[in-house]
Design a protein around this motif. Structure first.
Motif, PDB file in Angstrom:
ATOM      1  N   LEU A   3      88.914 -73.285 -34.741  1.00  0.00           N
ATOM      2  CA  LEU A   3      87.990 -74.237 -34.127  1.00  0.00           C
ATOM      3  C   LEU A   3      87.091 -74.875 -35.175  1.00  0.00           C
ATOM      4  N   LEU A   4      86.548 -74.067 -36.093  1.00  0.00           N
ATOM      5  CA  LEU A   4      85.633 -74.603 -37.093  1.00  0.00           C
ATOM      6  C   LEU A   4      86.318 -75.581 -38.034  1.00  0.00           C
ATOM      7  N   SER A   5      87.575 -75.342 -38.330  1.00  0.00           N
ATOM      8  CA  SER A   5      88.279 -76.244 -39.243  1.00  0.00           C
ATOM      9  C   SER A   5      88.731 -77.530 -38.568  1.00  0.00           C
ATOM     10  N   MET A   6      88.746 -77.539 -37.236  1.00  0.00           N
ATOM     11  CA  MET A   6      89.249 -78.689 -36.489  1.00  0.00           C
ATOM     12  C   MET A   6      88.156 -79.685 -36.115  1.00  0.00           C
ATOM     13  N   LEU A   7      86.925 -79.203 -35.940  1.00  0.00           N
ATOM     14  CA  LEU A   7      85.861 -80.033 -35.390  1.00  0.00           C
ATOM     15  C   LEU A   7      84.856 -80.471 -36.442  1.00  0.00           C
ATOM     16  N   SER A   8      84.155 -81.560 -36.135  1.00  0.00           N
ATOM     17  CA  SER A   8      83.041 -81.994 -36.968  1.00  0.00           C
ATOM     18  C   SER A   8      81.838 -81.102 -36.705  1.00  0.00           C
ATOM     19  N   ARG A   9      80.815 -81.242 -37.507  1.00  0.00           N
ATOM     20  CA  ARG A   9      79.615 -80.425 -37.349  1.00  0.00           C
ATOM     21  C   ARG A   9      78.955 -80.672 -35.988  1.00  0.00           C
ATOM     22  N   ASP A  10      78.850 -81.919 -35.573  1.00  0.00           N
ATOM     23  CA  ASP A  10      78.277 -82.236 -34.260  1.00  0.00           C
ATOM     24  C   ASP A  10      79.062 -81.565 -33.144  1.00  0.00           C
ATOM     25  N   GLU A  11      80.385 -81.602 -33.251  1.00  0.00           N
ATOM     26  CA  GLU A  11      81.226 -81.023 -32.199  1.00  0.00           C
ATOM     27  C   GLU A  11      81.109 -79.503 -32.161  1.00  0.00           C
ATOM     28  N   VAL A  12      81.034 -78.869 -33.343  1.00  0.00           N
ATOM     29  CA  VAL A  12      80.826 -77.424 -33.375  1.00  0.00           C
ATOM     30  C   VAL A  12      79.489 -77.083 -32.720  1.00  0.00           C
ATOM     31  N   ALA A  13      78.468 -77.890 -32.983  1.00  0.00           N
ATOM     32  CA  ALA A  13      77.162 -77.672 -32.352  1.00  0.00           C
ATOM     33  C   ALA A  13      77.269 -77.760 -30.840  1.00  0.00           C
ATOM     34  N   GLY A  14      78.038 -78.727 -30.334  1.00  0.00           N
ATOM     35  CA  GLY A  14      78.212 -78.854 -28.889  1.00  0.00           C
ATOM     36  C   GLY A  14      78.884 -77.634 -28.292  1.00  0.00           C
ATOM     37  N   VAL A  15      79.915 -77.127 -28.971  1.00  0.00           N
ATOM     38  CA  VAL A  15      80.641 -75.953 -28.473  1.00  0.00           C
ATOM     39  C   VAL A  15      79.743 -74.722 -28.458  1.00  0.00           C
ATOM     40  N   MET A  16      79.015 -74.490 -29.552  1.00  0.00           N
ATOM     41  CA  MET A  16      78.175 -73.304 -29.607  1.00  0.00           C
ATOM     42  C   MET A  16      76.973 -73.430 -28.669  1.00  0.00           C
ATOM     43  N   ALA A  17      76.503 -74.647 -28.431  1.00  0.00           N
ATOM     44  CA  ALA A  17      75.444 -74.841 -27.437  1.00  0.00           C
ATOM     45  C   ALA A  17      75.957 -74.501 -26.044  1.00  0.00           C
ATOM     46  N   HIS A  18      77.213 -74.841 -25.770  1.00  0.00           N
ATOM     47  CA  HIS A  18      77.836 -74.457 -24.492  1.00  0.00           C
ATOM     48  C   HIS A  18      77.840 -72.941 -24.342  1.00  0.00           C
ATOM     49  N   GLU A  19      78.214 -72.230 -25.403  1.00  0.00           N
ATOM     50  CA  GLU A  19      78.248 -70.764 -25.327  1.00  0.00           C
ATOM     51  C   GLU A  19      76.846 -70.192 -25.159  1.00  0.00           C
ATOM     52  N   LEU A  20      75.866 -70.771 -25.813  1.00  0.00           N
ATOM     53  CA  LEU A  20      74.489 -70.328 -25.610  1.00  0.00           C
ATOM     54  C   LEU A  20      74.004 -70.677 -24.207  1.00  0.00           C
ATOM     55  N   GLY A  21      74.576 -71.736 -23.622  1.00  0.00           N
ATOM     56  CA  GLY A  21      74.276 -72.049 -22.227  1.00  0.00           C
ATOM     57  C   GLY A  21      74.736 -70.934 -21.311  1.00  0.00           C
ATOM     58  N   HIS A  22      75.913 -70.368 -21.592  1.00  0.00           N
ATOM     59  CA  HIS A  22      76.379 -69.203 -20.829  1.00  0.00           C
ATOM     60  C   HIS A  22      75.388 -68.044 -20.963  1.00  0.00           C
ATOM     61  N   VAL A  23      74.889 -67.839 -22.186  1.00  0.00           N
ATOM     62  CA  VAL A  23      73.939 -66.748 -22.419  1.00  0.00           C
ATOM     63  C   VAL A  23      72.652 -67.002 -21.635  1.00  0.00           C
ATOM     64  N   ARG A  24      72.134 -68.224 -21.715  1.00  0.00           N
ATOM     65  CA  ARG A  24      70.879 -68.548 -21.026  1.00  0.00           C
ATOM     66  C   ARG A  24      71.021 -68.429 -19.518  1.00  0.00           C
ATOM     67  N   ASN A  25      72.180 -68.799 -18.999  1.00  0.00           N
ATOM     68  CA  ASN A  25      72.425 -68.708 -17.559  1.00  0.00           C
ATOM     69  C   ASN A  25      72.848 -67.313 -17.108  1.00  0.00           C
ATOM     70  N   ARG A  26      72.951 -66.382 -18.076  1.00  0.00           N
ATOM     71  CA  ARG A  26      73.391 -65.001 -17.805  1.00  0.00           C
ATOM     72  C   ARG A  26      74.792 -64.942 -17.194  1.00  0.00           C
ATOM     73  N   ASP A  27      75.624 -65.875 -17.588  1.00  0.00           N
ATOM     74  CA  ASP A  27      77.010 -65.898 -17.109  1.00  0.00           C
ATOM     75  C   ASP A  27      77.831 -64.761 -17.690  1.00  0.00           C
ATOM     76  N   THR A  28      77.478 -64.304 -18.876  1.00  0.00           N
ATOM     77  CA  THR A  28      78.295 -63.277 -19.529  1.00  0.00           C
ATOM     78  C   THR A  28      78.335 -62.003 -18.692  1.00  0.00           C
ATOM     79  N   LEU A  29      77.212 -61.621 -18.098  1.00  0.00           N
ATOM     80  CA  LEU A  29      77.186 -60.444 -17.235  1.00  0.00           C
ATOM     81  C   LEU A  29      77.943 -60.702 -15.943  1.00  0.00           C
ATOM     82  N   ILE A  30      77.723 -61.875 -15.345  1.00  0.00           N
ATOM     83  CA  ILE A  30      78.394 -62.212 -14.083  1.00  0.00           C
ATOM     84  C   ILE A  30      79.902 -62.200 -14.254  1.00  0.00           C
ATOM     85  N   MET A  31      80.387 -62.827 -15.335  1.00  0.00           N
ATOM     86  CA  MET A  31      81.824 -62.911 -15.527  1.00  0.00           C
ATOM     87  C   MET A  31      82.422 -61.545 -15.859  1.00  0.00           C
TER      88      MET A  31
END
Length: 315
Positions: A115-143
């Motif tokens: 993933l890191l080799s395929m995406l630009s820096r902005d795109e990597v930021a978007g992906v990792m922000a999505h994952e932190l969104g899961h953390v903030r929403n506490r989705d990791t426990l729910i899932m």
């Protein structure tokens, strides 16, 4: 509304598990099934992150071993007002990322080197922000809870199929009813699991867009990796299909049976956020305010790499 829907679906999944236990063993079977589910959930509550990370052979990195990637996650975590998660890399060409952990204080995020080799820096930021969104929403426990109960239903159904299939004289219903239960229950559990996962993915997309301040970068990342994620083998998902719900995009499945919404629909929703008035106006995480300086790679490094982030430092 999303939280209420998730609670209702989790309740339905638990009720389905107990109903299957009752079909196979009456009232005692329902109680035993509930106790087993509680034990499995307790185990996964404390150990889910270690199990998932070990399954993927993920290696933890820090500011010295992967400075650009680690700094990017740190900036995004501050913007999301989250504790700094543990950061992991997975040495696989398959492009994907996921978050795990029972709560924000015990969270971990991981991305593949593909993933890191395929995406630009902005795109990597978007992906990792999505994952932190899961953390903030506490989705990791729910899932984790959803995957545990769904897996227990499948296990119990298989047990019932072999244990009760040849018993033609039981006090809790005939063989036809038993066979119907053990066939229908896993399918129903899969449908509920997909419904919960899809709900949480839309929420994480929105949270990621807000955290990064750049929904179009996340949309671009989804477009780039969705096709490649299906084309490039993922050994973990092939051995453990339940792992598919962890990733930011699905792998090797049709839309009908996917744990994720259609990527095209997610991209459309992100584009609407970018152009609509509902998204808070924030600077991109890669063009942050002064208190969040972006860490740029050396000029020579930028010149020889196609990706803005390359933890392997390839020549």
């Amino acid at each position: 509304m999303s939280g209420m829907k998730t609670v209702m679906l989790l309740s339905a999944l638990t009720a389905l598990f107990m109903a299957l236990g009752y079909t196979l063993g009456g009232g005692g079977g329902a109680v035993i099934a509930l106790l087993v589910a509680a034990g499995m959930n307790l185990l996964t509550f404390w150990n889910a992150d270690r199990i998932v990370l070990s399954m993927h052979h993920a290696r933890e990195v820090d500011a010295r071993s992967a400075p650009e990637f680690y700094s990017l996650v740190a900036d995004l975590a501050r913007r999301a007002d989250l504790p700094m998660p543990r950061v992991y890399l997975i040495d696989e060409p398959h492009p994907n990322a996921f978050a795990t952990g029972r709560d924000p204080k015990h969270a971990a995020v991981a991305a593949t080197t593909g993933l890191l080799s395929m995406l630009s820096r902005d795109e990597v930021a978007g992906v990792m922000a999505h994952e932190l969104g899961h953390v903030r929403n506490r989705d990791t426990l729910i899932m984790t809870m959803v995957a545990t109960i769904a897996g227990a239903i499948s296990m119990l159904a298989n047990f019932g199929l072999f244990f009760r299939g040849g018993n033609h004289d039981n006090g809790h219903g005939n063989v036809a009813a038993t066979l119907l239960a053990v066939i229908v229950a896993p399918f129903a559990a899969m449908i509920v699991q997909m419904a919960i996962s899809r709900t949480r993915e839309y929420g994480a997309d929105r949270a990621g867009a807000e955290i990064s301040g750049n929904p179009r970068a996340l949309a671009s990342a989804l477009a780039k990796i969705s096709g490649r994620a299906e084309a490039i083998p993922n050994p973990v998902a092939e051995r453990n299909p339940a792992a598919a719900q962890l990733y930011i995009v699905p792998v090797h499945v049709s839309e009908l049976f996917s744990t994720h919404p259609a990527t095209e629909k997610r991209i459309t929703a992100l584009e609407e956020m970018a152009g609509g008035p509902s998204l808070p106006r924030r600077a991109s995480a890669l063009s942050p305010p002064a208190q969040f300086p972006a860490v740029q790679p050396p000029a020579a490094t930028r010149a020889r790499r196609s990706s803005a982030l390359d933890p392997l430092r390839r020549d």
